[in-house]
Design an enzyme around this catalytic site. Structure first.
Site, PDB file in Angstrom:
ATOM      1  N   ASP A  59      35.463   9.642 -40.317  1.00  0.00           N
ATOM      2  CA  ASP A  59      35.020   8.490 -40.705  1.00  0.00           C
ATOM      3  C   ASP A  59      35.008   8.237 -41.998  1.00  0.00           C
ATOM      4  OD1 ASP A  59      33.052  10.449 -41.690  1.00  0.00           O
ATOM      5  OD2 ASP A  59      31.268   9.842 -40.382  1.00  0.00           O
ATOM      6  N   SER A  60      35.339   8.837 -42.990  1.00  0.00           N
ATOM      7  CA  SER A  60      36.027   8.352 -44.413  1.00  0.00           C
ATOM      8  C   SER A  60      36.742   6.976 -44.224  1.00  0.00           C
ATOM      9  CB  SER A  60      36.743   9.291 -45.126  1.00  0.00           C
ATOM     10  OG  SER A  60      37.578   9.853 -44.319  1.00  0.00           O
ATOM     11  N   ASP A  98      36.434  12.157 -35.460  1.00  0.00           N
ATOM     12  CA  ASP A  98      35.169  12.281 -36.332  1.00  0.00           C
ATOM     13  C   ASP A  98      34.087  11.416 -35.268  1.00  0.00           C
ATOM     14  OD1 ASP A  98      34.231  13.677 -38.247  1.00  0.00           O
ATOM     15  OD2 ASP A  98      34.955  12.333 -39.895  1.00  0.00           O
ATOM     16  N   LYS A 128      34.698  16.037 -34.130  1.00  0.00           N
ATOM     17  CA  LYS A 128      34.064  16.572 -35.354  1.00  0.00           C
ATOM     18  C   LYS A 128      32.538  16.097 -35.206  1.00  0.00           C
ATOM     19  CE  LYS A 128      35.090  16.024 -39.432  1.00  0.00           C
ATOM     20  NZ  LYS A 128      33.777  15.534 -40.190  1.00  0.00           N
ATOM     21  N   GLU A 130      29.006  16.299 -37.183  1.00  0.00           N
ATOM     22  CA  GLU A 130      28.335  16.978 -38.591  1.00  0.00           C
ATOM     23  C   GLU A 130      26.796  17.597 -38.187  1.00  0.00           C
ATOM     24  OE1 GLU A 130      27.909  13.931 -41.810  1.00  0.00           O
ATOM     25  OE2 GLU A 130      29.932  13.527 -41.627  1.00  0.00           O
ATOM     26  N   GLU A 197      32.053  21.801 -46.407  1.00  0.00           N
ATOM     27  CA  GLU A 197      32.284  20.567 -47.424  1.00  0.00           C
ATOM     28  C   GLU A 197      31.074  20.767 -48.566  1.00  0.00           C
ATOM     29  OE1 GLU A 197      32.492  16.738 -46.104  1.00  0.00           O
ATOM     30  OE2 GLU A 197      32.550  15.908 -48.122  1.00  0.00           O
TER      31      GLU A 197
HETATM   32  O1  KIV Z   1      35.450  11.703 -42.725  1.00  0.00           O
HETATM   33  C1  KIV Z   1      36.368  12.666 -43.324  1.00  0.00           C
HETATM   34  O2  KIV Z   1      37.335  12.402 -43.753  1.00  0.00           O
HETATM   35  C2  KIV Z   1      35.986  14.018 -43.396  1.00  0.00           C
HETATM   36  C3  KIV Z   1      36.472  14.954 -44.097  1.00  0.00           C
HETATM   37  C4  KIV Z   1      36.297  14.772 -45.542  1.00  0.00           C
HETATM   38  C5  KIV Z   1      36.378  16.461 -43.848  1.00  0.00           C
HETATM   39  O3  KIV Z   1      34.934  14.414 -42.676  1.00  0.00           O
END
Ligand code: KIV
Length: 302
Positions: A59-60, A98, A128, A130, A197
């Site tokens: 989600d970056s 994510d 993924k 969190e 992280e």
């Molecule tokens: O959103 C993302 O890119 C991430 C990575 C930095 C692990 O969660």
């Protein structure tokens, strides 16, 4: 079930696909896992051809591609859209998507429904989420629903407001104990890997040694079972200073900018396109065309 050969462009694609089990075997044999983010077909192709094991549609995306200030505004539809694109570009890598903020924070039923969309509609191999022990029950439910889950603990960007900023986590004895318990809880619940992280190297090394599932670090030191970075950080494409843990492998911004300036200069200097880059009329049509006199208004000034 039919086990067909993996094919790309009609040819047999020789490299076996990476699975959750591949990652586990890599941990057990001490072979580091490579991971990176990707958000579209060209980056997915490049990452795959480079032989990177895990491809995360992070989600970056919200920050490096969509221009949000943080990851919180990213929606399910945006994540699904980009996950589909990456899935279309990938042949070998293990594709993790994510789950965006808000998509797994309500009822478990809604979270399971959303996670299944990533697998069923977008082609993700895992999702993924969190959070540590507070997500263990959800990890269990997702695993029961045949969804592979990657955990993510430490500096969790979706908790930016609660954490008071992007700060290294696990620096007190209490926080260290909590993160160790978080990793254990996720493993017991069925997570196939855990992203660590922004935590001290020593803590990441301890969690990695204690964990039966692979750890993938970002800002967590070299002892993790694997490493992940954000694609745009590697190539200086974020237009902002990079974090201490990141490493720039090439200056993509300078590379693209130099080419763009040359392109602009060629266009404005009428050097692009050339005659070779133009289509032409067939000879017989050309003769008829030349016989037609263009009205003076339409003849371009030299
Ligand atoms: O959103 C993302 O890119 C991430 C990575 C930095 C692990 O969660």
């Amino acid at each position: 079930m039919s086990v067909t050969e993996l094919r790309a462009s009609g040819a047999v694609y020789p490299t076996p696909k990476v699975t959750a089990d591949t990652l586990l075997q890599k941990k057990r044999s001490g072979n580091p896992i490579s991971a990176i983010t990707a958000y579209d077909v060209p980056t997915a192709r490049l990452v795959d051809e480079a032989g990177i094991d895990v491809v995360l549609v992070g989600d970056s995306l919200g920050m490096v591609v969509l221009g949000y200030d943080n990851t919180l505004p990213v929606t399910m539809e945006e994540m699904l859209h980009h996950t589909r694109a990456v899935a279309r570009g990938l042949r070998r890598g293990f594709l993790v998507a994510d789950m965006p903020y808000g998509s797994y924070h309500g009822s478990a039923e809604e979270a399971v429904r959303n996670a299944i969309r990533f697998v069923k509609e977008a082609g993700a191999h895992a999702v993924k989420i969190e959070g540590g022990q507070c997500r263990a029950e959800l990890v269990r439910r997702l695993t029961d629903a045949e969804v592979c889950v990657v955990g993510h603990i430490g500096l969790t960007p979706q908790s930016v407001h609660r954490l008071g900023g992007y700060r290294v986590q696990g620096r007190t004895a209490e926080a260290m104990d909590r993160l160790c318990a978080d990793a254990r809880g996720l493993e017991e619940a069925g997570a196939v890997a855990i992203v660590l992280e922004g935590i001290p190297r020593e803590l990441a090394a301890k969690i990695t040694a204690d964990s039966g599932v692979p750890t993938i670090g970002i800002g967590a030191g070299p002892e993790c079972d694997g490493q992940i970075l954000v694609f745009h950080d590697l190539f200086n494409l974020t237009f902002s200073p990079t974090a201490k843990f990141s490493r720039q492998y090439a200056d993509g911004a300078a590379f693209f900018k130099e080419a763009l300036v040359r392109y602009r200069d060629d266009v404005t200097g009428r050097r692009f396109p050339s005659d070779e880059e133009s289509y032409h009329l067939p000879r017989e049509v050309r003769a008829a065309f030349d016989a037609v006199e263009l009205s003076p208004r339409r003849v371009r000034k030299a």
